[in-house]
Design an enzyme around this catalytic site. Structure first.
Site, short mmCIF file in Angstrom:
data_model
loop_
_atom_site.label_atom_id
_atom_site.label_comp_id
_atom_site.label_asym_id
_atom_site.label_seq_id
_atom_site.Cartn_x
_atom_site.Cartn_y
_atom_site.Cartn_z
N TYR A 126 0.67 -1.17 0.01
CA TYR A 126 0.08 -0.13 -0.02
C TYR A 126 0.79 1.32 -0.08
CZ TYR A 126 -3.11 3.72 1.67
OH TYR A 126 -3.71 4.80 1.90
N ARG A 143 1.26 7.00 -6.59
CA ARG A 143 0.00 7.89 -6.87
C ARG A 143 0.59 9.49 -6.51
NH1 ARG A 143 -5.20 7.15 -3.25
NH2 ARG A 143 -3.59 6.97 -1.50
N ARG A 176 -11.30 13.33 3.05
CA ARG A 176 -12.39 12.38 3.56
C ARG A 176 -13.53 12.36 2.82
NH1 ARG A 176 -8.94 9.26 6.30
NH2 ARG A 176 -7.55 10.43 7.63
N GLU A 197 -13.65 -1.21 6.60
CA GLU A 197 -13.56 0.18 6.03
C GLU A 197 -14.87 0.32 5.32
OE1 GLU A 197 -10.27 1.43 4.21
OE2 GLU A 197 -11.13 2.30 2.47
C1 3EB Z 1 -7.51 5.68 6.11
O1 3EB Z 1 -8.48 6.46 6.53
C2 3EB Z 1 -7.90 4.51 5.76
O2 3EB Z 1 -5.21 5.47 0.04
O3 3EB Z 1 -6.88 6.31 -1.13
C3 3EB Z 1 -9.30 5.10 2.96
C4 3EB Z 1 -9.80 5.79 1.82
C5 3EB Z 1 -7.74 5.06 3.07
C6 3EB Z 1 -8.75 6.11 0.83
C7 3EB Z 1 -6.38 5.76 -0.28
C8 3EB Z 1 -7.00 4.80 2.17
C9 3EB Z 1 -7.53 5.68 0.92
O4 3EB Z 1 -6.24 6.06 6.12
C10 3EB Z 1 -7.35 4.02 4.42
#
Ligand code: 3EB
Length: 335
Positions: free
Chosen positions: A145, A152, A218, A324
């Protein structure tokens, strides 16, 4: 012109495929079918409500929808909305050390997405759906990841996009196998980014979570003509920047919902269509261990007021996260 989001079980097809901008099929045993529209195929079990799930964004009143293929991206554009999907097999990617194949694949995929959007004159990414195999696996000393985040982030910068502030909504999950696959929706206007006061913005995560912070908001409020979409990014049991309730799936699910409530509060203040409540959205819940389904479902059903949820088996991007949750709402703007 009016956009809608249809979710159904397969093989039911409720609409004229000519009006579908794009979407996803999810299931452990997807039928073979040539995609008439840009389709993200997620080969992973749907735990509920049906074993095969279809989600498509349909655009009425904006025909013709133009279809194209560009550097491996299948895309459709109706009016000024564009949906695309790209899948890259890491085995076909040659990476120059110290880059890893996944990092290079993520960089290449995003670089192509930005080239397409620039060529189409629709530079604004609204929402991204990222999936990869073995997301918590490690190679060359770095979790996959985190490799993805490096590729990215580098591509956002190479494409002259900001990596902080006004960045798209997103999710990033792991499935058992398959290519890196990225779906995206883009439009003519920038999103209104939404952050969570209970959480450090992901793009500001400290470097203990990897050399490059993730690039997502978010939530994002986006405006197709006459409409408003709220995209709530994948939301997990993180407070500040730390995972909370390790090992407790019930508490993680509740904490994730508390986070979504906080995001909805911020989004409501930025909305042109009124306040958002938990029951106003449709959801996808990613569950790491299928045995946790009943617990996750119990918490969600008690708090979501009957809102639809599709439960998908997936690995969350930190190995201590068990669940999630993402969601979206689509509604008309007052005339
Ligand atoms: C977090 O809050 C959980 O890497 O695009 C959530 C939404 C999460 C998007 C991303 C990762 C991503 O970190 C993981």
């Amino acid at each position: 012109m009016s956009l809608s989001l249809l979710t159904s079980c397969l093989p039911t097809f409720p609409v004229d495929t000519a009006a579908v901008l794009g979407g996803a099929w999810v299931g452990a045993d997807l039928p073979e079918s040539r995609a008439a529209w840009p389709r993200q195929c997620l080969q992973t079990p749907v735990l509920a409500p049906h074993p095969l799930s279809q989600e498509c964004w349909v655009l009425q009143g904006a025909l013709p929808v133009h279809a194209g293929e560009s550097e491996g991206i299948a895309w459709r554009r109706g009016g000024d909305l564009l949906f695309g999907v790209i899948a890259i097999d890491e085995a076909t990617v040659t990476a120059q050390a110290p880059h890893t194949p996944l990092q290079q694949a993520a960089f290449g995929a995003y670089a192509r997405i930005f080239r397409l959007l620039d060529a189409q004159g629709l530079p604004h990414l609204w929402r991204l759906w990222n999936y990869m195999a073995d997301i918590n696996g490690e190679s060359q000393g770095l979790e996959r990841y985190r490799q993805f985040n490096m590729g990215r982030g580098d591509a956002f910068e190479a494409g002259a996009r900001s990596v902080v502030g006004r960045v798209p909504a997103a999710c990033a999950l792991g499935v058992a196998s398959g290519p890196l696959t990225i779906a995206f929706m883009a439009g003519p206007t920038p999103i209104v980014p939404v952050e969570n006061p209970r959480q450090v913005s992901a793009f500001l995560y400290p470097d203990r979570y990897g050399p490059r912070s993730p690039t997502f908001s978010r939530a994002a409020v986006a405006h197709p003509p006459g409409q408003e979409i709220l995209f709530v990014s994948g939301t997990a049991s993180i407070v500040g920047h730390q995972t909370v309730h390790a090992g407790d799936v019930r508490a993680q699910t509740a904490e994730s919902l508390d986070n979504i409530v906080a995001v909805l509060g911020e989004a409501s203040a930025k909305s042109r269509s009124g306040a958002y409540a938990l029951g106003d959205l449709g959801y996808r819940a990613y569950v790491r261990h299928p045995a946790d389904l009943d617990t996750v479902r119990d918490v969600l059903e008690s708090r979501l007021g009957g809102a639809p949820v599709v439960y998908v088996r997936a690995d969350v991007c930190r190995s201590d996260l068990l669940v999630e949750i993402e969601g979206q709402a689509l509604r008309g703007l007052p005339a």
